[in-house]
Design a protein around this motif. Sequence first.
Motif, PDB file in Angstrom:
ATOM      1  N   ALA A  37       2.951  -0.723  14.705  1.00 35.67           N
ATOM      2  CA  ALA A  37       2.987  -1.674  13.589  1.00 35.67           C
ATOM      3  C   ALA A  37       1.704  -1.571  12.759  1.00 35.67           C
ATOM      4  O   ALA A  37       1.756  -1.531  11.532  1.00 35.67           O
ATOM      5  CB  ALA A  37       3.171  -3.095  14.112  1.00 35.67           C
ATOM      6  N   ILE A  59       2.951  -2.676   8.896  1.00 35.63           N
ATOM      7  CA  ILE A  59       3.847  -3.840   8.884  1.00 35.63           C
ATOM      8  C   ILE A  59       3.483  -4.747  10.054  1.00 35.63           C
ATOM      9  O   ILE A  59       2.794  -4.324  10.987  1.00 35.63           O
ATOM     10  CB  ILE A  59       5.351  -3.455   8.922  1.00 35.63           C
ATOM     11  N   THR A  60       3.942  -5.972   9.997  1.00 37.22           N
ATOM     12  CA  THR A  60       3.624  -6.913  11.076  1.00 37.22           C
ATOM     13  C   THR A  60       4.419  -6.556  12.327  1.00 37.22           C
ATOM     14  O   THR A  60       5.524  -5.999  12.239  1.00 37.22           O
ATOM     15  CB  THR A  60       3.957  -8.360  10.671  1.00 37.22           C
ATOM     16  N   ASN A 109       7.924  -7.959  12.060  1.00 39.14           N
ATOM     17  CA  ASN A 109       8.873  -7.192  11.252  1.00 39.14           C
ATOM     18  C   ASN A 109       9.304  -5.914  11.962  1.00 39.14           C
ATOM     19  O   ASN A 109      10.464  -5.499  11.845  1.00 39.14           O
ATOM     20  CB  ASN A 109       8.277  -6.868   9.886  1.00 39.14           C
ATOM     21  N   THR A 169       8.810   2.982   4.712  1.00 40.51           N
ATOM     22  CA  THR A 169       8.599   2.538   6.094  1.00 40.51           C
ATOM     23  C   THR A 169       9.132   3.575   7.070  1.00 40.51           C
ATOM     24  O   THR A 169       8.458   3.916   8.050  1.00 40.51           O
ATOM     25  CB  THR A 169       9.276   1.177   6.335  1.00 40.51           C
TER      26      THR A 169
END
Length: 80
Positions: free
Chosen positions: A22, A27-28, A31, A47
């Motif tokens: 992550a 990204i978190t 997520n 992504t």
Amino acid sequence: MPIIVDIDVMLARRKMPVGVLAEKIGITPANLAVLKNGRAKAVRFTTLEAICEVLDCQPGDVLRWEPSPDLADNDGGAVS
């Protein structure tokens, strides 16, 4: 869901924790969990590209399609 996300498989092969992936893809962890648990409705190509770059894999290594049980029982609307 006919699209199966195999990020867990690639993470295990690379011996990489979810949090590290992550962080590296920006990204978190929450997520990423949504994506890897198959609850995401979409994934951005950027992504997917970042995941493949970090895990050194191809999109087909983290995503695959399986027919849903209700589609497997019919002809998909084909006309004979």
